[in-house]
Design a protein around this motif. Structure first.
Motif, PDB file in Angstrom:
ATOM      1  N   PRO A  76      -4.000   8.773   7.539  1.00  0.00           N
ATOM      2  CA  PRO A  76      -3.566   8.233   6.215  1.00  0.00           C
ATOM      3  C   PRO A  76      -4.639   8.153   5.113  1.00  0.00           C
ATOM      4  O   PRO A  76      -5.694   7.507   5.720  1.00  0.00           O
ATOM      5  CB  PRO A  76      -2.856   6.904   6.517  1.00  0.00           C
ATOM      6  CG  PRO A  76      -2.451   6.974   8.093  1.00  0.00           C
ATOM      7  CD  PRO A  76      -3.585   7.816   8.680  1.00  0.00           C
ATOM      8  N   GLN A 120      -7.846   6.399  -5.876  1.00  0.00           N
ATOM      9  CA  GLN A 120      -7.418   7.687  -5.123  1.00  0.00           C
ATOM     10  C   GLN A 120      -6.385   8.305  -5.689  1.00  0.00           C
ATOM     11  O   GLN A 120      -5.694   9.297  -5.205  1.00  0.00           O
ATOM     12  CB  GLN A 120      -7.369   7.418  -3.741  1.00  0.00           C
ATOM     13  CG  GLN A 120      -8.687   7.091  -3.004  1.00  0.00           C
ATOM     14  CD  GLN A 120      -9.858   7.995  -3.528  1.00  0.00           C
ATOM     15  OE1 GLN A 120      -9.670   9.216  -3.245  1.00  0.00           O
ATOM     16  NE2 GLN A 120     -11.101   7.561  -3.903  1.00  0.00           N
ATOM     17  N   TYR A 132       0.364   5.256   1.146  1.00  0.00           N
ATOM     18  CA  TYR A 132      -0.655   6.097   1.811  1.00  0.00           C
ATOM     19  C   TYR A 132      -0.489   7.533   1.591  1.00  0.00           C
ATOM     20  O   TYR A 132       1.047   7.696   1.805  1.00  0.00           O
ATOM     21  CB  TYR A 132      -0.852   5.539   3.150  1.00  0.00           C
ATOM     22  CG  TYR A 132      -2.044   4.608   3.341  1.00  0.00           C
ATOM     23  CD1 TYR A 132      -1.852   3.313   3.522  1.00  0.00           C
ATOM     24  CD2 TYR A 132      -3.326   4.892   3.692  1.00  0.00           C
ATOM     25  CE1 TYR A 132      -2.785   2.204   3.558  1.00  0.00           C
ATOM     26  CE2 TYR A 132      -4.417   3.991   3.745  1.00  0.00           C
ATOM     27  CZ  TYR A 132      -4.084   2.691   3.942  1.00  0.00           C
ATOM     28  OH  TYR A 132      -4.695   1.703   4.141  1.00  0.00           O
ATOM     29  N   ARG A 188      -3.075   0.369  -3.756  1.00  0.00           N
ATOM     30  CA  ARG A 188      -2.945  -0.839  -3.366  1.00  0.00           C
ATOM     31  C   ARG A 188      -2.694  -2.073  -4.209  1.00  0.00           C
ATOM     32  O   ARG A 188      -3.074  -2.151  -5.389  1.00  0.00           O
ATOM     33  CB  ARG A 188      -4.161  -1.294  -2.546  1.00  0.00           C
ATOM     34  CG  ARG A 188      -4.076  -2.657  -2.013  1.00  0.00           C
ATOM     35  CD  ARG A 188      -5.238  -2.982  -0.788  1.00  0.00           C
ATOM     36  NE  ARG A 188      -6.555  -2.477  -1.325  1.00  0.00           N
ATOM     37  CZ  ARG A 188      -7.537  -3.364  -1.702  1.00  0.00           C
ATOM     38  NH1 ARG A 188      -7.296  -4.594  -1.822  1.00  0.00           N
ATOM     39  NH2 ARG A 188      -8.854  -2.798  -2.095  1.00  0.00           N
ATOM     40  N   TYR A 190       0.868  -1.157   0.132  1.00  0.00           N
ATOM     41  CA  TYR A 190       0.040   0.005  -0.169  1.00  0.00           C
ATOM     42  C   TYR A 190       0.898   1.153  -0.170  1.00  0.00           C
ATOM     43  O   TYR A 190       1.786   1.499   0.574  1.00  0.00           O
ATOM     44  CB  TYR A 190      -0.884   0.119   1.342  1.00  0.00           C
ATOM     45  CG  TYR A 190      -1.527  -1.349   1.721  1.00  0.00           C
ATOM     46  CD1 TYR A 190      -0.896  -2.259   2.426  1.00  0.00           C
ATOM     47  CD2 TYR A 190      -2.994  -1.314   1.546  1.00  0.00           C
ATOM     48  CE1 TYR A 190      -1.643  -3.478   2.467  1.00  0.00           C
ATOM     49  CE2 TYR A 190      -3.671  -2.541   1.798  1.00  0.00           C
ATOM     50  CZ  TYR A 190      -3.069  -3.470   2.444  1.00  0.00           C
ATOM     51  OH  TYR A 190      -3.629  -4.683   2.692  1.00  0.00           O
ATOM     52  N   LEU A 250      -5.354   6.290   1.414  1.00  0.00           N
ATOM     53  CA  LEU A 250      -4.889   5.283   0.508  1.00  0.00           C
ATOM     54  C   LEU A 250      -4.729   5.943  -1.010  1.00  0.00           C
ATOM     55  O   LEU A 250      -5.718   6.532  -1.152  1.00  0.00           O
ATOM     56  CB  LEU A 250      -5.677   4.001   0.562  1.00  0.00           C
ATOM     57  CG  LEU A 250      -5.233   2.880  -0.318  1.00  0.00           C
ATOM     58  CD1 LEU A 250      -4.052   2.397   0.167  1.00  0.00           C
ATOM     59  CD2 LEU A 250      -6.465   1.772  -0.742  1.00  0.00           C
TER      60      LEU A 250
END
Lengths: 108, 116
Positions: B43, B59, B35, B48, B33, B45
């Motif tokens: 945090p 995102q 972040y 991933r 991940y 994300l």
């Protein structure tokens, strides 16, 4: 919307006092909730998860589905508990969503 | 066990310059991940990975951010060009997912970016 809310940015207590860090969530499914902690100059790490119903370093957290809350509690705060605490929600599919965090300051 | 390793720890650049962050996850962890943590925030994300595949990059601002995880181990996050608002801590985390997510992530120390 799936969201985690920690209403307090800073919580200051004296050593030996009880502490409660608040966490509220919004999630349409069955939630899995966690508390993460970050001590000064250390990395973010898992403190506890609701599914384990465990007590770690004297902290406990109970999931209250009626109030959509997962507050973190400790009956007697210690100075070494001073840290940033983040509540987190695991969404279906594996995405972990964090709250904004609460800084706990335990004064001697 | 060294844990999740990130570099650089700190980076100061001028706006419009490129920057890259590197992450080496815990050995054997298949999920990685990235972040973003802004000052005073939790945090958030960015992306991933499960092995080499980006399974959630919704995102990630794809106009300037890119990431890769070649061979399913190390990962690089790049910003080009950087903007003032990109100043933040970039956290890498990894976990071992064996068919079910546990919610237990192991974080690196983070890379703090300052854009002037």
């Amino acid at each position: 919307a799936q969201r985690v809310t920690q209403p307090e940015k800073l919580l200051s207590v004296f050593k030996g006092a009880p502490v409660e860090l608040k966490c509220n969530y919004s999630y349409s499914g069955s939630p899995e909730l966690f508390w993460y902690v970050q001590y000064s100059r250390q990395r973010l790490q898992l403190l506890l998860r609701h599914i384990s119903r465990e007590s770690i370093k004297g902290f406990t957290a109970d999931l209250n589905k009626g109030e959509t809350s997962f507050h973190l509690k400790k009956p007697f705060a210690q100075e070494e508990d001073s840290a940033m605490y983040y509540c987190a929600l695991l969404r279906q599919g594996g995405k972990l969503i964090f709250g904004q965090g609460t800084e706990l300051s335990v004064k001697p | 066990e060294a844990g999740v390793v990130q570099s650089p720890r700190y980076k100061i650049i001028e706006k419009k310059q490129p920057v890259a962050f590197w992450c080496n996850p815990i050995s054997g962890h298949n999920t990685l991940y990235w972040y973003l943590q802004n000052l005073g925030q939790g945090p958030e994300l960015l992306i991933r990975y499960e092995n080499e595949e980006a399974v959630d990059d919704s995102q990630l601002p794809k106009d300037r951010f890119s990431a890769e995880r070649l061979k399913g181990v190390d990962s690089t996050l790049k910003i080009q060009p950087a903007e003032l608002g990109d100043s933040a801590v970039y956290l890498c985390a990894s976990s071992l997912v064996g068919g079910q997510y546990t919610g237990e992530l192991f974080f690196g120390e983070g890379s703090r970016l300052t854009v002037l």
